[in-house]
Scaffold this motif. Structure first.
Motif, PDB file in Angstrom:
ATOM      1  N   ASN A  54     -14.078   0.323 -25.478  1.00 38.90           N
ATOM      2  CA  ASN A  54     -14.777   1.653 -25.470  1.00 38.90           C
ATOM      3  C   ASN A  54     -16.486   1.348 -25.054  1.00 38.90           C
ATOM      4  OD1 ASN A  54     -14.994   4.227 -25.896  1.00 38.90           O
ATOM      5  ND2 ASN A  54     -14.968   4.620 -27.650  1.00 38.90           N
ATOM      6  N   PRO A  55     -16.782   1.137 -23.850  1.00 37.78           N
ATOM      7  CA  PRO A  55     -18.297   0.620 -23.865  1.00 37.78           C
ATOM      8  C   PRO A  55     -19.076   1.771 -24.032  1.00 37.78           C
ATOM      9  CG  PRO A  55     -17.033   0.412 -21.931  1.00 37.78           C
ATOM     10  CD  PRO A  55     -16.032   0.614 -22.879  1.00 37.78           C
ATOM     11  N   GLN A  56     -18.781   2.780 -24.181  1.00 41.87           N
ATOM     12  CA  GLN A  56     -19.413   4.119 -24.213  1.00 41.87           C
ATOM     13  C   GLN A  56     -19.737   4.610 -25.631  1.00 41.87           C
ATOM     14  OE1 GLN A  56     -21.784   4.721 -21.753  1.00 41.87           O
ATOM     15  NE2 GLN A  56     -20.685   3.017 -20.636  1.00 41.87           N
ATOM     16  N   GLY A  57     -18.972   4.164 -26.457  1.00 51.50           N
ATOM     17  CA  GLY A  57     -18.555   4.363 -27.747  1.00 51.50           C
ATOM     18  C   GLY A  57     -20.175   4.619 -28.591  1.00 51.50           C
ATOM     19  N   ALA A  58     -19.885   5.838 -29.533  1.00 48.49           N
ATOM     20  CA  ALA A  58     -21.063   6.200 -30.157  1.00 48.49           C
ATOM     21  C   ALA A  58     -21.525   5.825 -31.416  1.00 48.49           C
ATOM     22  CB  ALA A  58     -20.879   7.959 -30.395  1.00 48.49           C
ATOM     23  N   ILE A  95      -9.525   3.111 -31.643  1.00 51.30           N
ATOM     24  CA  ILE A  95     -10.504   3.240 -31.035  1.00 51.30           C
ATOM     25  C   ILE A  95     -10.103   3.860 -29.470  1.00 51.30           C
ATOM     26  CG2 ILE A  95     -10.326   0.938 -30.013  1.00 51.30           C
ATOM     27  CD1 ILE A  95     -13.448   0.815 -30.387  1.00 51.30           C
ATOM     28  N   PHE A  96      -8.777   3.480 -29.347  1.00 49.81           N
ATOM     29  CA  PHE A  96      -8.105   3.827 -28.074  1.00 49.81           C
ATOM     30  C   PHE A  96      -7.726   5.314 -27.690  1.00 49.81           C
ATOM     31  CE2 PHE A  96      -4.695   3.827 -24.955  1.00 49.81           C
ATOM     32  CZ  PHE A  96      -5.074   3.515 -23.805  1.00 49.81           C
ATOM     33  N   LEU A  97      -8.557   6.341 -27.394  1.00 52.00           N
ATOM     34  CA  LEU A  97      -8.358   7.869 -27.559  1.00 52.00           C
ATOM     35  C   LEU A  97      -6.882   8.285 -26.661  1.00 52.00           C
ATOM     36  CD1 LEU A  97      -9.497  10.674 -28.166  1.00 52.00           C
ATOM     37  CD2 LEU A  97     -10.604  10.722 -25.934  1.00 52.00           C
ATOM     38  N   PRO A  98      -6.558   7.677 -25.695  1.00 50.58           N
ATOM     39  CA  PRO A  98      -5.343   8.239 -25.127  1.00 50.58           C
ATOM     40  C   PRO A  98      -4.063   7.666 -26.164  1.00 50.58           C
ATOM     41  CG  PRO A  98      -6.564   7.284 -23.388  1.00 50.58           C
ATOM     42  CD  PRO A  98      -7.279   6.793 -24.794  1.00 50.58           C
ATOM     43  N   GLY A  99      -4.173   6.855 -26.982  1.00 55.70           N
ATOM     44  CA  GLY A  99      -3.293   6.627 -28.070  1.00 55.70           C
ATOM     45  C   GLY A  99      -3.126   7.565 -28.851  1.00 55.70           C
ATOM     46  N   ILE A 100      -4.104   7.819 -29.296  1.00 57.45           N
ATOM     47  CA  ILE A 100      -4.635   8.780 -30.659  1.00 57.45           C
ATOM     48  C   ILE A 100      -4.070  10.218 -30.129  1.00 57.45           C
ATOM     49  CG2 ILE A 100      -6.432  10.236 -31.734  1.00 57.45           C
ATOM     50  CD1 ILE A 100      -5.711   7.466 -32.963  1.00 57.45           C
ATOM     51  N   HIS A 112      -9.480   9.817 -34.158  1.00 53.94           N
ATOM     52  CA  HIS A 112     -10.172   8.708 -32.998  1.00 53.94           C
ATOM     53  C   HIS A 112     -11.642   8.128 -33.568  1.00 53.94           C
ATOM     54  CE1 HIS A 112     -12.909   8.137 -29.105  1.00 53.94           C
ATOM     55  NE2 HIS A 112     -11.929   7.054 -29.110  1.00 53.94           N
ATOM     56  N   PHE A 113     -11.606   6.967 -33.521  1.00 57.81           N
ATOM     57  CA  PHE A 113     -13.036   6.338 -33.844  1.00 57.81           C
ATOM     58  C   PHE A 113     -13.679   5.928 -32.453  1.00 57.81           C
ATOM     59  CE2 PHE A 113     -14.893   1.829 -34.849  1.00 57.81           C
ATOM     60  CZ  PHE A 113     -16.015   2.141 -35.101  1.00 57.81           C
ATOM     61  N   ASP A 114     -14.919   6.681 -32.321  1.00 58.80           N
ATOM     62  CA  ASP A 114     -15.545   6.372 -31.034  1.00 58.80           C
ATOM     63  C   ASP A 114     -16.520   5.327 -31.283  1.00 58.80           C
ATOM     64  OD1 ASP A 114     -16.229   6.865 -28.615  1.00 58.80           O
ATOM     65  OD2 ASP A 114     -17.838   8.517 -29.411  1.00 58.80           O
ATOM     66  N   GLY A 115     -15.924   4.180 -31.619  1.00 60.27           N
ATOM     67  CA  GLY A 115     -16.523   2.877 -31.889  1.00 60.27           C
ATOM     68  C   GLY A 115     -17.214   2.180 -30.401  1.00 60.27           C
ATOM     69  N   ARG A 116     -18.098   1.601 -30.574  1.00 51.00           N
ATOM     70  CA  ARG A 116     -18.553   0.847 -29.313  1.00 51.00           C
ATOM     71  C   ARG A 116     -18.004  -0.584 -29.443  1.00 51.00           C
ATOM     72  NH1 ARG A 116     -23.780   0.491 -31.229  1.00 51.00           N
ATOM     73  NH2 ARG A 116     -23.819   2.730 -31.422  1.00 51.00           N
ATOM     74  N   SER A 117     -17.423  -0.852 -28.054  1.00 52.10           N
ATOM     75  CA  SER A 117     -16.626  -1.881 -28.015  1.00 52.10           C
ATOM     76  C   SER A 117     -16.684  -2.476 -26.344  1.00 52.10           C
ATOM     77  CB  SER A 117     -15.152  -1.991 -28.100  1.00 52.10           C
ATOM     78  OG  SER A 117     -14.435  -3.012 -27.614  1.00 52.10           O
ATOM     79  N   ALA A 118     -17.387  -3.463 -26.043  1.00 53.52           N
ATOM     80  CA  ALA A 118     -17.640  -4.019 -24.612  1.00 53.52           C
ATOM     81  C   ALA A 118     -16.577  -3.737 -23.905  1.00 53.52           C
ATOM     82  CB  ALA A 118     -18.351  -5.356 -24.657  1.00 53.52           C
ATOM     83  N   ILE A 119     -15.476  -4.071 -24.440  1.00 53.39           N
ATOM     84  CA  ILE A 119     -13.899  -4.003 -23.617  1.00 53.39           C
ATOM     85  C   ILE A 119     -13.327  -2.689 -23.665  1.00 53.39           C
ATOM     86  CG2 ILE A 119     -11.746  -5.029 -23.505  1.00 53.39           C
ATOM     87  CD1 ILE A 119     -12.993  -7.919 -24.182  1.00 53.39           C
TER      88      ILE A 119
END
Length: 166
Positions: A50-54, A18-23, A41-48
Motif C-alpha cells: 500500500n505505497p500510498q497509505g496514509a 491493509i489490503f482493501l479489496p479483501g476487506i 481497512h487499515f490504510d497503512g503505508r507499505s512500500a509493497i
C-alpha cells in the motif's frame, strides 16, 4: 478465519487488513452478520502492499478497546513487518487482549546465521527466540510453539499483563 468463526452464532469478530479489496469482499460476504462481524481497512503505508497509505504502521491503533479481545489471529502478518512495526503491533496486541487472552502468530524463521531479523516487506524472517523476547517485553508470554502451518511457524502467546492503558 472469519468463515470458520462465523459458524458459531455467539462469536463476534473484527478483521483488519491493509489490503482493501479483501476487506471489501469480506464486508459483502458477511453483510448479513454486520452486528457480529466487522471488517476494518487499515490504510497503512507499505512500500509493497500500500505505497500510498496514509498512516505509518507505528502510528496505528487496533480498532478495539483496551482489554476487550479474547483471541487475536496474526496469520502472515509478522512475515511482512520490519522490526519497529512488529514491536508496535506486539504492544497493540497486548493492549487489546483481555488478561489471559491469547494470540496466534505465524512467523518465517529462516534467518541467516547471526541475524535476528532479515528480509524485506515481501518476506521477513525472524529468530524465534528473539521474537519471543520482544513479545515478552510487550507483555505476551510464550505458551506454545504449535509448529509449522503452511510454511510458517505458529506460536500461541498469552497476555500476561492484568490491564493496559493507552
Amino acid at each position: 478465519i472469519a468463515r470458520f468463526l462465523h459458524l458459531n452464532p455467539r462469536l463476534r469478530y473484527v478483521g483488519v487488513d491493509i489490503f482493501l479489496p479483501g476487506i471489501l469482499w469480506c464486508r459483502k460476504a458477511f453483510a448479513g452478520s454486520a452486528d457480529r462481524f466487522r471488517f476494518e481497512h487499515f490504510d497503512g503505508r507499505s512500500a509493497i502492499y500500500n505505497p500510498q497509505g496514509a498512516v505509518a504502521v507505528t502510528d496505528y491503533a487496533l480498532p478495539a478497546d483496551d482489554g476487550s479481545i479474547d483471541v487475536v489471529f496474526c496469520s502472515s502478518l509478522f512475515t511482512h513487518l520490519f522490526e519497529p512495526d512488529a514491536v508496535h503491533y506486539l504492544g497493540e496486541i497486548a493492549r487489546v487482549l483481555k488478561s489471559g487472552g491469547q494470540a496466534l502468530i505465524s512467523l518465517h524463521v529462516d534467518v541467516p546465521p547471526g541475524q535476528a531479523w532479515a528480509g524485506d516487506e515481501e518476506r521477513i524472517d525472524v529468530d524465534e527466540s528473539y521474537f519471543l523476547g520482544l513479545a515478552q517485553a510487550a507483555g505476551l508470554a510464550a505458551e506454545e510453539r504449535i509448529g509449522a502451518v503452511y510454511g510458517q511457524v505458529v506460536h500461541r502467546l498469552r497476555n500476561s499483563v492484568a490491564s493496559r492503558t493507552r
